[in-house]
Scaffold this motif. Structure first.
Motif, mmCIF file in Angstrom:
data_model
loop_
_atom_site.group_PDB
_atom_site.id
_atom_site.type_symbol
_atom_site.label_atom_id
_atom_site.label_comp_id
_atom_site.label_asym_id
_atom_site.label_seq_id
_atom_site.Cartn_x
_atom_site.Cartn_y
_atom_site.Cartn_z
ATOM 1 N N TYR A 1 3.274 6.407 0.347
ATOM 2 C CA TYR A 1 1.982 7.058 0.580
ATOM 3 C C TYR A 1 1.884 8.392 -0.177
ATOM 4 O O TYR A 1 1.248 9.333 0.274
ATOM 5 N N GLY B 1 6.116 -0.161 10.174
ATOM 6 C CA GLY B 1 6.134 1.021 11.026
ATOM 7 C C GLY B 1 7.465 1.695 11.209
ATOM 8 O O GLY B 1 7.523 2.785 11.804
ATOM 9 N N GLY C 1 6.888 -0.798 4.838
ATOM 10 C CA GLY C 1 6.410 -0.068 3.673
ATOM 11 C C GLY C 1 7.265 1.176 3.493
ATOM 12 O O GLY C 1 8.211 1.207 2.698
ATOM 13 N N ARG C 2 6.977 2.168 4.308
ATOM 14 C CA ARG C 2 7.656 3.460 4.222
ATOM 15 C C ARG C 2 9.190 3.340 4.224
ATOM 16 O O ARG C 2 9.874 3.990 3.436
ATOM 17 N N LYS D 1 0.815 -1.213 0.000
ATOM 18 C CA LYS D 1 0.000 0.000 0.000
ATOM 19 C C LYS D 1 0.851 1.266 0.000
ATOM 20 O O LYS D 1 0.394 2.323 -0.415
ATOM 21 N N ASP E 1 2.912 -7.727 1.670
ATOM 22 C CA ASP E 1 1.799 -7.538 2.593
ATOM 23 C C ASP E 1 0.735 -6.778 1.826
ATOM 24 O O ASP E 1 0.975 -5.654 1.391
ATOM 25 N N GLU F 1 6.723 -6.311 7.991
ATOM 26 C CA GLU F 1 6.052 -5.787 6.798
ATOM 27 C C GLU F 1 6.377 -4.319 6.663
ATOM 28 O O GLU F 1 5.592 -3.472 7.076
ATOM 29 N N SER G 1 2.957 3.674 12.622
ATOM 30 C CA SER G 1 3.787 4.014 11.484
ATOM 31 C C SER G 1 4.731 5.162 11.837
ATOM 32 O O SER G 1 4.497 5.877 12.822
HETATM 33 C C1 LIG Z 1 0.409 0.058 6.645
HETATM 34 C C2 LIG Z 1 0.796 -1.237 7.212
HETATM 35 C C3 LIG Z 1 2.131 -1.645 7.164
HETATM 36 C C4 LIG Z 1 3.240 -0.782 6.622
HETATM 37 O O1 LIG Z 1 3.448 0.326 7.427
HETATM 38 P P1 LIG Z 1 4.745 1.243 7.241
HETATM 39 O O2 LIG Z 1 4.608 2.251 8.304
HETATM 40 O O3 LIG Z 1 4.672 1.831 5.878
HETATM 41 O O4 LIG Z 1 5.938 0.368 7.406
HETATM 42 C C5 LIG Z 1 2.436 -2.907 7.642
HETATM 43 N N1 LIG Z 1 1.475 -3.716 8.164
HETATM 44 C C6 LIG Z 1 0.188 -3.340 8.238
HETATM 45 C C7 LIG Z 1 -0.805 -4.270 8.813
HETATM 46 C C8 LIG Z 1 -0.198 -2.092 7.770
HETATM 47 O O5 LIG Z 1 -1.469 -1.723 7.863
#
Ligand SMILES: *Cc1c(COP(=O)(O)O)cnc(C)c1O
Length: 379
Positions: free
Chosen positions: A360, A223, A263-264, A44, A63, A261, A186
């Motif tokens: 994002y 996060g 993301g950022r 995402k 994820d 998981e 996050s």
């Molecule tokens: C959004 C999300 C992430 C990724 O979060 P980041 O802060 O971008 O690392 C991981 N796991 C879940 C369940 C999320 O909702």
């Protein structure tokens, strides 16, 4: 940033620095190779197909939080068994698609969802692996909209009903309990919340062992934050501290895996939103740099009060001795990227970079005001 490569590209657009993305992935691999840590990328944050292909080529998992993300992940090279699917409101259609693709795990967020998933899995005659998302009640000290691990929250299963949830999963022949899942928030830039999370996981592991219940993995979620103020000095997050904290705090049993998981932390720093100055408006007390990017291209400042470093990349080397508010063209007073920003003398036609926008950013872009979506340049 070499602005020559932007010649002729229509603004606004997202520019992704491929080399930095690869270096970020190298840094993660250097910390996790030979450990029980399996990294999943939270799609995402950014679902540009070329970025997904670069990440999937490393053998990372994905994820996903929607059926379309699952489909895109598979199209972009992620193996179905490495795809984990989370979300508080998965539709029947999305769940069935996940079962049919043979994804690796469903992260379950409520007691109600256990029944729904068991029913749909039995309809397909297939057993599916699940992880229970536990709400561990940890304050991650981040912005209220992006703190998800606290009590009274739509996410996850409350610790007080976790026993019931485990029993429910165990009772269904169509569900296989793989592990526990957590995600505490996050943009977390200190290790303390992750350390507390690991302590909580150790307690749960010890408690469930007494009941004869074992888990194959624990998923600590995402996060990990990045340095929005100094993207140049800290282009790669402190993965060593993050992974060390988790791997040294968790008391893993033989053969157990830990999943994360991110993301950022993977994609934020490699991306910038490049925009052109439409005009500089001289006000009475303030001067406004009005750019052709707005909250429809990058909503984080308007949505979370976030700040992305602003650079005039057409005036590199000139002294930053003028004060401007940098704003977008959209008809909302929250369409502001920076107030009282120190920039070099700025003129119509200059290129402005909003840094650290790889996560994002494009993923949350919209057509608000009937605007075009921002373009993409990956180099
Ligand atoms: C959004 C999300 C992430 C990724 O979060 P980041 O802060 O971008 O690392 C991981 N796991 C879940 C369940 C999320 O909702």
């Amino acid at each position: 940033m070499d602005i020559n490569i932007f010649e002729g590209v229509k603004t606004p657009f997202y520019y992704y620095d491929k080399a930095l993305l690869e270096q970020t992935l190298d840094a993660i691999e250097a910390c996790t190779a030979g450990t029980p840590m399996k990294v999943h990328y939270a799609i995402k944050a950014n679902s540009e197909p070329e970025i997904l292909r670069i990440i999937s080529a490393r053998g990372f998992g994905a994820d996903c939080v929607s059926g379309n993300e699952i489909k895109t992940a598979i199209e972009c090279g992620f193996l179905p068994e490495n795809i984990y699917y989370a979300g508080v409101g998965k539709t029947d259609e999305e769940i069935l698609a996940g079962i049919d693709f043979g994804i690796g795990c469903f992260n379950i967020e409520s007691l109600e969802e256990i029944d729904i998933l068991a029913e749909l899995a039995s309809e397909r005659g297939k057993q599916v692996t699940v992880a229970l998302r536990v709400n561990p009640n940890i304050d991650a000290h981040t912005h209220e909209y992006i703190t998800t691990g606290l009590k009274e929250n739509k996410f996850g299963i409350d610790l007080r009903v976790l026993d019931d949830a485990v029993k429910k999963v165990k009772a269904s022949e169509y569900l296989d309990l793989g592990g526990l899942h957590f995600h505490i928030g996050s943009q977390i830039t200190i290790s303390e919340p992750f350390k507390i999370l690991c302590d909580r996981i150790n307690e749960l592991q010890a408690k469930f062992r007494l009941d004869g219940i074992d888990f194959r993995f624990f998923n600590v979620g995402g996060g990990l934050g990045i340095d929005y103020d100094n993207p140049e000095e800290n282009p790669i997050p402190d993965f060593a501290t993050y992974f060390d904290t988790i791997l040294s705090s968790l008391h893993l049993k033989e053969g157990q895996e830990v999943h994360c998981e991110l993301g950022r932390a993977i994609v934020a720093q490699c991306g910038s939103l490049i925009s052109k100055v439409v005009l500089v408006k001289k006000g009475l007390d303030k001067n406004f740099v009005i750019i052709d990017a707005g909250m429809s291209d990058l909503i984080r400042p308007a949505l979370y009060g976030a700040h992305h470093k602003i650079e005039n990349i057409s005036a590199v080397g000139k002294p930053a001795d003028k004060v401007y508010d940098v704003v977008g063209p959209i008809c909302e007073s929250s369409d502001v990227f920076g107030k009282d920003e120190l920039l070099p003398e700025t003129q119509r036609g200059d290129l402005i970079a909003l840094r650290s926008a790889g996560a994002y950013g494009s993923a949350m872009a919209s057509h608000y005001n009937m605007r075009d979506l921002p373009g993409t340049l990956i180099r």
